[in-house]
Enzyme design. Structure first.
Site, short mmCIF file in Angstrom:
data_model
loop_
_atom_site.label_atom_id
_atom_site.label_comp_id
_atom_site.label_asym_id
_atom_site.label_seq_id
_atom_site.Cartn_x
_atom_site.Cartn_y
_atom_site.Cartn_z
N HIS A 306 0.84 -1.20 0.00
CA HIS A 306 0.00 0.00 0.00
C HIS A 306 0.87 1.25 0.00
CE1 HIS A 306 -3.64 2.30 1.67
NE2 HIS A 306 -2.62 3.16 1.81
N GLU A 307 1.82 1.32 0.93
CA GLU A 307 2.61 2.54 1.08
C GLU A 307 3.57 2.75 -0.08
OE1 GLU A 307 1.83 4.74 3.13
OE2 GLU A 307 0.45 3.53 4.33
N HIS A 310 2.09 4.53 -3.09
CA HIS A 310 1.85 5.97 -2.97
C HIS A 310 2.96 6.81 -3.61
CE1 HIS A 310 -1.82 6.18 -0.75
NE2 HIS A 310 -1.34 5.72 0.39
N ASP A 319 -5.47 7.71 -1.55
CA ASP A 319 -6.36 6.97 -0.67
C ASP A 319 -7.79 7.43 -0.98
OD1 ASP A 319 -4.45 5.42 0.85
OD2 ASP A 319 -3.84 7.30 1.80
#
Length: 356
Positions: A306-307, A310, A319
């Site tokens: 997820h990170e 980004h 998000d």
């Protein structure tokens, strides 16, 4: 100029009395214990074994407040990574007062504040120096004149095996310029303890595994033959959308395999993690990360996916929605935004429950 012996003895007696008034006769002991998870605990005991009340500045009895241990590895001083504060002068309320026979005992985990990641013998001593150590500001000139500003313990020793062998499995990743805060191309800031570093390395390996699985899926499918695994998280597949998903996961996998990812352990918020998208490849890990399972829904491995997504140089995701329910709804209502959603990438990679 000549002085009588009585006069000289009087001076020495005055100095000795002043020294005892400013520098309490405190006994200090340090015991060290190595835990099975790689952390190192030091138990500090300060005892007043003498008559009368003695005092010591509380800042120098707390590792969260001050650099209170001197630690060497094979004779070379190791780096202290804890805080340095600017404070006002101490007041009387900042001093701990010990009655005769009373002890103060505290246990500290050392590896979060000192670099103890490499193999070797570590010698650990409580060793503090400050003109304020025993004296409030009103006595400072006297303490300075008599050079009474330190407190030292015994030296406790422990041999550590080290976390990992350098250069073993880093697949050619940069190692942060040889920094001692990097292991196999993965770096640490924010006072990560030995056990946290071990857990991060394991979670990163798990993230690499599920990223590889995601890339393998996308390489073996096309927009015309996607399965429910793809449509559940990214919705209707067009050629452009499918290629975006493929490029995103290839970039995520490349970041894990080939980029100098840094993990910071200083966040105390309840979140999982956060990043600054324009500052690759540093990931700040928060409390929910440490409470998560390594694999599964909302896992440590998935959080890393997820990170990393980004970062602008990786996939530049946002998000848009959080949670599996929101991500599933987004895939149906707006597939383009699903490909811009970090949680959608995480859930596709985690693949729990397993979808074909």
């Amino acid at each position: 100029m000549k002085f009588s012996s009585k006069f000289l003895l009087s001076i020495f007696a005055t100095l000795a009395f002043s020294a005892n008034a400013i520098k309490p006769a405190l006994d200090v002991n340090v015991d060290v214990e190595t835990l099975t998870n790689g952390d190192v605990n030091a138990t500090l005991t300060i005892t007043n074994n003498h008559k009368g009340q003695q005092k010591v500045l509380s800042w120098y009895t707390d590792l969260a407040e001050e650099h209170i241990f001197h630690i060497t590895r094979d004779g070379v001083e190791v780096q202290y990574m804890g805080p340095h504060y600017k404070r006002p002068a101490p007041t009387e309320n900042d001093y701990i007062k010990l009655k005769s026979g009373q002890s103060l005992t505290k246990t500290f985990e050392l590896t979060a504040n000192y670099d103890m990641s490499e193999a070797g013998q570590y010698d650990i001593t409580y060793d503090v120096k400050s003109l304020h150590l025993y004296s409030n500001p009103g006595q400072l000139k006297k303490a300075e004149r008599l050079n009474l500003a330190s407190l030292t313990s015994n030296t406790a020793s422990v041999y550590l095996e080290g976390l990992l062998t350098k250069g073993g499995t880093n697949k050619g990743k940069p190692d942060g310029g040889g920094s001692s805060d990097c292991i196999d191309g993965t770096c640490f800031t924010g006072r990560c303890s030995n056990s946290q570093q071990t857990e991060i390395i394991s979670a990163l390996a798990a993230a690499d595994s599920i990223a590889n699985n995601a890339v393998s899926y996308l390489n073996s499918h096309s927009a015309s033959n996607v399965t429910t695994r793809y449509t559940t998280w990214f919705g209707n597949a067009t050629s452009a959308r499918f290629n975006t998903a493929k490029a995103n996961f290839e970039a995520i996998d490349d970041a894990i395999d080939n980029q100098p990812v840094t993990f910071d352990c200083s966040c105390k918020k309840t979140y999982f993690a956060y990043v600054y998208p324009s500052q690759p490849y540093k990931v700040y890990l928060c409390r929910a990360f440490w409470n998560a399972n390594e694999l599964g829904t909302d896992s440590r491995a998935g959080t890393i996916i997820h990170e990393l997504s980004h970062f602008n140089v990786v996939a530049g995701t946002d998000d848009v929605v959080y949670g599996q329910s929101g991500a599933k709804s987004l895939a149906i209502s707006d597939p383009d935004q699903a490909l811009n959603n970090a949680d959608s990438h995480e859930y596709f990679a985690e693949n729990t429950p397993n979808l074909n």
